[in-house]
Design an enzyme around this catalytic site. Sequence first.
Site, PDB file in Angstrom:
ATOM      1  N   GLU A 272     -28.059 107.933  84.533  1.00  0.00           N
ATOM      2  CA  GLU A 272     -28.200 109.352  84.890  1.00  0.00           C
ATOM      3  C   GLU A 272     -27.144 109.753  85.903  1.00  0.00           C
ATOM      4  OE1 GLU A 272     -32.278 110.178  85.988  1.00  0.00           O
ATOM      5  OE2 GLU A 272     -33.015 109.615  84.022  1.00  0.00           O
TER       6      GLU A 272
ATOM      7  N   HIS B 281     -33.625 115.355  84.002  1.00  0.00           N
ATOM      8  CA  HIS B 281     -34.639 114.703  84.843  1.00  0.00           C
ATOM      9  C   HIS B 281     -35.325 115.716  85.779  1.00  0.00           C
ATOM     10  CE1 HIS B 281     -35.896 110.538  86.580  1.00  0.00           C
ATOM     11  NE2 HIS B 281     -36.873 111.429  86.724  1.00  0.00           N
TER      12      HIS B 281
END
Length: 303
Positions: free
Chosen positions: A259, A277
């Site tokens: 990420e 997220h």
Amino acid sequence: MVKILVTDSIHGEGIKILERIGEVDVKTGLNPKQLLAEIKGYEVLVVRSATKVTKEIIDAGGKLKIIARAGVGLDNIDVQAAGSRGIELINAPEAPTIAVAELVIGLMLSWTRQLPRADASMKQGKWEKTKLMGSELRGKTLGIIGTGRIGRAVGYRAKVFLMNLLAFDVTKSAEFAERTGVRYVDLDELLRESDFVTIHVPVTPRTRHMIGKRELELMKPTAVLVNTSRGEVVDEIALVDVLKRGKIAGACLDVYEREPPKDSPMLKLPNVILTPHIGASTVEAQREAAVLVAEKIKVTIGK
Ligand code: NAD
């Protein structure tokens, strides 16, 4: 009076509770050197994500008794260093339950009604009414992998949408089964029979890549995988492969193995809906996290 240092911005409701417990200093944006100097006089340190609580910081905080994170995990805290000094660790894994559950429902509806595409096409000046034929959640089967806090919250909401529920977990919740009529099955059966599969397990050695090539290929070609748990639970290379080959219809993802997932082939696929997220990113979840950790600090100090 107990001295509390807050080094990341947390919701004001949490600060109010802390002020009833002790003397609170909110000092955000400190660099590691500044934090090293500041930490000495405090018994309690409250952080969110930005502050990295390293061994150095912990060793410098000679009076530290509690380190609290107003969030889910303890990823930015050296847990081992804190443990060896007998420092109590506090966090709020309960806080984002509703936020994540609502995101799952939002992602499924975004999929069935093609909302991202509808919005993008309107903004391009188009009127694609006939191309945007959707489907309903009603009557579809939702397979829930992990019926802990979030998995169950998803199930209760999906039931209101008249979905049929299947679940897989190492521990079964009798109350959840009774209230929703969910049927606990083994993982393979869940994957074979579900129209939507939603994942809500933590990352452990047993769940890492729990959904790999074999599992994905068990799914229906019309099925959609929803992952709002942790990226590592799904083998992303295998997922890209089945999505490209049309072995499953699509995926809705909030979490990724890396990420942000820069340069991932996932970003170019037409049959995915992606969010960065944001599962826990609601005002309510952030407030809840701050309030919960403040209350837990109060209880711990009172012991
Ligand atoms: P929880 O601990 O309440 O529930 C987890 C469930 O997984 C439990 O019922 C447990 O028995 C089950 N489980 C564990 N190992 C298993 C295995 N090997 N096979 C089958 N089931 C297994 O956790 P939760 O609060 O519901 O959170 C679930 C996930 O959501 C976690 O991965 C968490 O990190 C993630 N999460 C994501 C966001 C986000 O921003 N997207 C926010 C909060 C939580």
